[in-house]
Design an enzyme around this catalytic site. Structure first.
Site, PDB file in Angstrom:
ATOM      1  N   PRO A  12       0.788  -1.228   0.000  1.00 34.95           N
ATOM      2  CG  PRO A  12      -0.159  -1.125   2.121  1.00 34.95           C
ATOM      3  CD  PRO A  12       0.494  -2.073   1.168  1.00 34.95           C
ATOM      4  CG  ASN A  13      -0.250   4.285   1.268  1.00 41.43           C
ATOM      5  OD1 ASN A  13      -1.231   4.833   0.749  1.00 41.43           O
ATOM      6  ND2 ASN A  13      -0.310   3.707   2.442  1.00 41.43           N
ATOM      7  NE  ARG A  20       4.045   6.610   1.712  1.00 39.73           N
ATOM      8  CZ  ARG A  20       4.253   5.356   2.131  1.00 39.73           C
ATOM      9  NH1 ARG A  20       4.657   4.442   1.280  1.00 39.73           N
ATOM     10  NH2 ARG A  20       4.034   5.039   3.370  1.00 39.73           N
ATOM     11  CE1 TYR A  25       8.861   4.941   2.969  1.00 34.62           C
ATOM     12  CE2 TYR A  25       7.378   6.835   2.997  1.00 34.62           C
ATOM     13  CZ  TYR A  25       7.827   5.655   3.556  1.00 34.62           C
ATOM     14  OH  TYR A  25       7.254   5.177   4.714  1.00 34.62           O
ATOM     15  CG  ASN A  76       8.424  -2.042   0.257  1.00 35.39           C
ATOM     16  OD1 ASN A  76       7.873  -2.170   1.362  1.00 35.39           O
ATOM     17  ND2 ASN A  76       9.053  -0.944  -0.114  1.00 35.39           N
ATOM     18  CB  ALA A  79       1.518   0.126   6.217  1.00 36.35           C
ATOM     19  CD  GLU A 100      10.612  -7.659   5.311  1.00 36.98           C
ATOM     20  OE1 GLU A 100      11.029  -8.723   5.819  1.00 36.98           O
ATOM     21  OE2 GLU A 100      10.013  -6.785   5.946  1.00 36.98           O
ATOM     22  CG  HIS A 102      11.251  -2.442   4.556  1.00 35.83           C
ATOM     23  ND1 HIS A 102       9.883  -2.339   4.571  1.00 35.83           N
ATOM     24  CD2 HIS A 102      11.553  -3.653   5.085  1.00 35.83           C
ATOM     25  CE1 HIS A 102       9.373  -3.435   5.092  1.00 35.83           C
ATOM     26  NE2 HIS A 102      10.360  -4.254   5.407  1.00 35.83           N
ATOM     27  NE  ARG A 109      10.312   5.895   8.480  1.00 34.69           N
ATOM     28  CZ  ARG A 109       9.297   5.773   7.614  1.00 34.69           C
ATOM     29  NH1 ARG A 109       9.348   4.837   6.687  1.00 34.69           N
ATOM     30  NH2 ARG A 109       8.275   6.584   7.683  1.00 34.69           N
TER      31      ARG A 109
HETATM   32  C1  DQA Z   1       8.321   0.968   3.770  1.00 38.34           C
HETATM   33  C2  DQA Z   1       8.400   1.212   5.282  1.00 38.34           C
HETATM   34  C3  DQA Z   1       7.048   0.986   5.938  1.00 38.34           C
HETATM   35  O1  DQA Z   1       7.141   1.217   7.349  1.00 38.34           O
HETATM   36  C4  DQA Z   1       6.034   1.952   5.369  1.00 38.34           C
HETATM   37  O2  DQA Z   1       4.753   1.706   5.919  1.00 38.34           O
HETATM   38  C5  DQA Z   1       5.985   1.946   3.888  1.00 38.34           C
HETATM   39  C6  DQA Z   1       7.220   1.785   3.121  1.00 38.34           C
HETATM   40  C7  DQA Z   1       9.631   1.329   3.042  1.00 38.34           C
HETATM   41  O3  DQA Z   1       9.769   0.949   1.891  1.00 38.34           O
HETATM   42  O4  DQA Z   1      10.492   1.995   3.633  1.00 38.34           O
HETATM   43  O5  DQA Z   1       4.930   2.171   3.291  1.00 38.34           O
HETATM   44  O6  DQA Z   1       8.068  -0.423   3.553  1.00 38.34           O
END
Ligand code: DQA
Length: 147
Positions: A12-13, A20, A25, A76, A79, A100, A102, A109
Site C-alpha cells: 500500500p501507498n 509521497r 522515500y 515491499n 505498512a 523483503e 524497504h 524510524r
Molecule cells: C516501507 C516502510 C514501511 O514502514 C512503510 O509503511 C511503507 C514503506 C519502506 O519501503 O520503507 O509504506 O516499507
C-alpha cells in the site's frame, strides 16, 4: 529450476512513490523502480511480474498465484509488514525464496515500524538502501536460483 520469473510485489501507498514523503522515500517513481528491476533481472535471464496493490487480500492472492509460475518473490509489504500475519503466512505457504525490501531503514524510524512479520519468513531483508535495495534483491535471488 524451470521458472525464470520473479514476482515483484509492492504494498500500500507505494503507487504514490515520487510524491509521497520524498524526504523519506526518495523522488523516484514506482514505474522507475520496476523498469530498473526488469533490466537487472534480464541480465540474469529472469523476467518480472510486477504487482502493486493497496489491498491485503490482493497481495495474498498474488503470492499464492506465484507458487504456480514464479521462482522467487521480492516484496515491499509497506505498512502491512508491521501488521499482516496473512501476508507472512502466504509467503511461508508458497515455499519460494523471499527477499523483503524497504526503501527506508525501518529500524531507524518509529518504534511501530521496527517489527516486520514478513522478516520472519524472508530469506533476506534489505532496509534503507532506497531503490537500490530492489536491485540487490534481484541479484540475491538470481544467485540463489543459480546455485
Ligand atoms: C516501507 C516502510 C514501511 O514502514 C512503510 O509503511 C511503507 C514503506 C519502506 O519501503 O520503507 O509504506 O516499507
Amino acid at each position: 529450476m524451470t521458472e525464470r520469473r520473479l514476482l515483484l510485489l509492492n504494498g500500500p501507498n507505494l503507487n504514490l512513490l515520487g510524491t509521497r514523503q520524498p524526504e523519506i522515500y526518495g523522488a523516484g517513481t514506482l514505474a522507475e523502480i520496476v523498469d530498473r528491476v526488469r533490466a537487472v533481472a534480464a541480465e540474469h535471464g529472469l523476467e518480472i511480474r510486477a504487482v502493486q496493490s493497496n489491498h491485503e487480500g490482493e497481495l495474498v492472492d498474488a503470492i499464492q498465484a506465484a507458487r504456480a509460475d514464479c521462482a522467487g518473490i521480492i516484496i515491499n509489504p509497506a505498512a502491512y509488514s508491521h501488521t499482516s500475519v496473512a501476508i507472512a503466512d502466504a509467503l511461508a505457504a508458497v515455499e519460494l525464496p523471499v527477499a523483503e525490501v524497504h526503501l527506508s531503514n525501518i529500524a531507524r524510524r518509529e518504534a511501530f515500524r521496527h517489527h516486520s512479520y514478513v522478516s520472519a519468513v524472508a530469506d533476506t531483508v534489505i532496509s534503507g538502501a532506497g531503490p537500490l535495495g530492489y536491485e540487490f534483491a534481484v541479484r540475491y535471488l538470481a544467485e540463489r536460483l543459480a546455485g
